[in-house]
Design a protein around this motif. Structure first.
Motif, PDB file in Angstrom:
ATOM      1  N   UNK A 169       0.821  -1.208   0.000  1.00  0.00           N
ATOM      2  CA  UNK A 169       0.000   0.000   0.000  1.00  0.00           C
ATOM      3  C   UNK A 169       0.856   1.260   0.000  1.00  0.00           C
ATOM      4  N   UNK A 170       2.118   1.162  -0.378  1.00  0.00           N
ATOM      5  CA  UNK A 170       3.075   2.265  -0.243  1.00  0.00           C
ATOM      6  C   UNK A 170       2.730   3.491  -1.061  1.00  0.00           C
ATOM      7  N   UNK A 171       1.959   3.360  -2.118  1.00  0.00           N
ATOM      8  CA  UNK A 171       1.680   4.516  -2.976  1.00  0.00           C
ATOM      9  C   UNK A 171       0.834   5.578  -2.285  1.00  0.00           C
ATOM     10  N   UNK A 181       7.973   5.268   5.241  1.00  0.00           N
ATOM     11  CA  UNK A 181       7.819   4.260   6.288  1.00  0.00           C
ATOM     12  C   UNK A 181       9.098   4.287   7.114  1.00  0.00           C
ATOM     13  N   UNK A 182       8.950   4.385   8.428  1.00  0.00           N
ATOM     14  CA  UNK A 182      10.078   4.352   9.350  1.00  0.00           C
ATOM     15  C   UNK A 182       9.922   3.143  10.259  1.00  0.00           C
ATOM     16  N   UNK A 186      15.382   5.144  14.813  1.00  0.00           N
ATOM     17  CA  UNK A 186      14.385   5.043  13.752  1.00  0.00           C
ATOM     18  C   UNK A 186      15.090   5.194  12.404  1.00  0.00           C
ATOM     19  N   UNK A 187      14.743   4.322  11.468  1.00  0.00           N
ATOM     20  CA  UNK A 187      15.359   4.302  10.148  1.00  0.00           C
ATOM     21  C   UNK A 187      14.271   4.337   9.079  1.00  0.00           C
ATOM     22  N   UNK A 188      14.511   5.073   8.002  1.00  0.00           N
ATOM     23  CA  UNK A 188      13.577   5.093   6.884  1.00  0.00           C
ATOM     24  C   UNK A 188      13.746   3.817   6.065  1.00  0.00           C
ATOM     25  N   UNK A 189      12.643   3.194   5.736  1.00  0.00           N
ATOM     26  CA  UNK A 189      12.669   1.987   4.918  1.00  0.00           C
ATOM     27  C   UNK A 189      12.789   2.377   3.452  1.00  0.00           C
ATOM     28  N   UNK A 190      13.763   1.803   2.790  1.00  0.00           N
ATOM     29  CA  UNK A 190      13.943   2.037   1.360  1.00  0.00           C
ATOM     30  C   UNK A 190      12.935   1.174   0.617  1.00  0.00           C
ATOM     31  N   UNK A 225      13.825  -5.809  -1.953  1.00  0.00           N
ATOM     32  CA  UNK A 225      13.167  -6.947  -1.328  1.00  0.00           C
ATOM     33  C   UNK A 225      12.234  -6.458  -0.226  1.00  0.00           C
ATOM     34  N   UNK A 226      11.156  -7.199   0.064  1.00  0.00           N
ATOM     35  CA  UNK A 226      10.194  -6.754   1.079  1.00  0.00           C
ATOM     36  C   UNK A 226      10.611  -7.102   2.505  1.00  0.00           C
TER      37      UNK A 226
END
Length: 136
Positions: free
Chosen positions: A59-61, A66-67, A75-79, A99-100
């Motif tokens: 549902x990323x669009x 996303x952290x 806290x890290x931002x998800x690529x 990759x997910x």
């Protein structure tokens, strides 16, 4: 045929309603609210902990970012891969270099926190303990 039956028949003949693309916060928030307990999952595989973000990435669009943090760490931002706005399925997960999941040492993922920033400026967050998200 009464007028109500006639309206229903006309609606059926008109064809399906415009399909949602799930590319905005308004469209994805209900899906993510319904699946919040499954935003992430942990799987022990090949001597590693794999932390999956598959549900969120689907549902990323409708999100800006996303952290995540593991075990109370930073806290890290998800690529994640881009949205494919000019395609039939904008949220498709198809890039081999995105990759997910993330890989960690076996048994090391005990707690995960996630924060989602939606494209409308709002946000939501969830916290998860290993036992609740461990895939058997």
């Amino acid at each position: 045929m009464n007028w109500k039956t006639g309206l229903m028949a006309a609606a059926l003949l008109a064809g399906p309603a415009m399909a949602q693309q799930f590319t905005s916060a308004a469209e994805v928030k209900p899906m993510l609210a319904a699946t919040k307990d499954r935003w992430v999952a942990v799987r022990e595989y090949d001597g590693r902990d794999l932390l999956y973000f598959t549900n969120l990435l689907a549902w990323r669009c409708g999100m800006d970012r996303i952290f995540y943090s593991v075990n109370g760490g930073a806290e890290t931002a998800l690529d994640s891969e881009p949205c494919y706005m000019d395609e039939a399925v904008p949220n498709a997960q198809k890039a081999e270099n995105h990759l997910p999941f993330l890989s960690f040492p076996l048994g090391s993922v005990n707690a995960v926190s996630v924060r989602v920033l939606y494209d409308d400026g709002s946000e939501d967050a969830g916290s998860y303990q290993r036992g609740a998200i461990l895939i058997q």
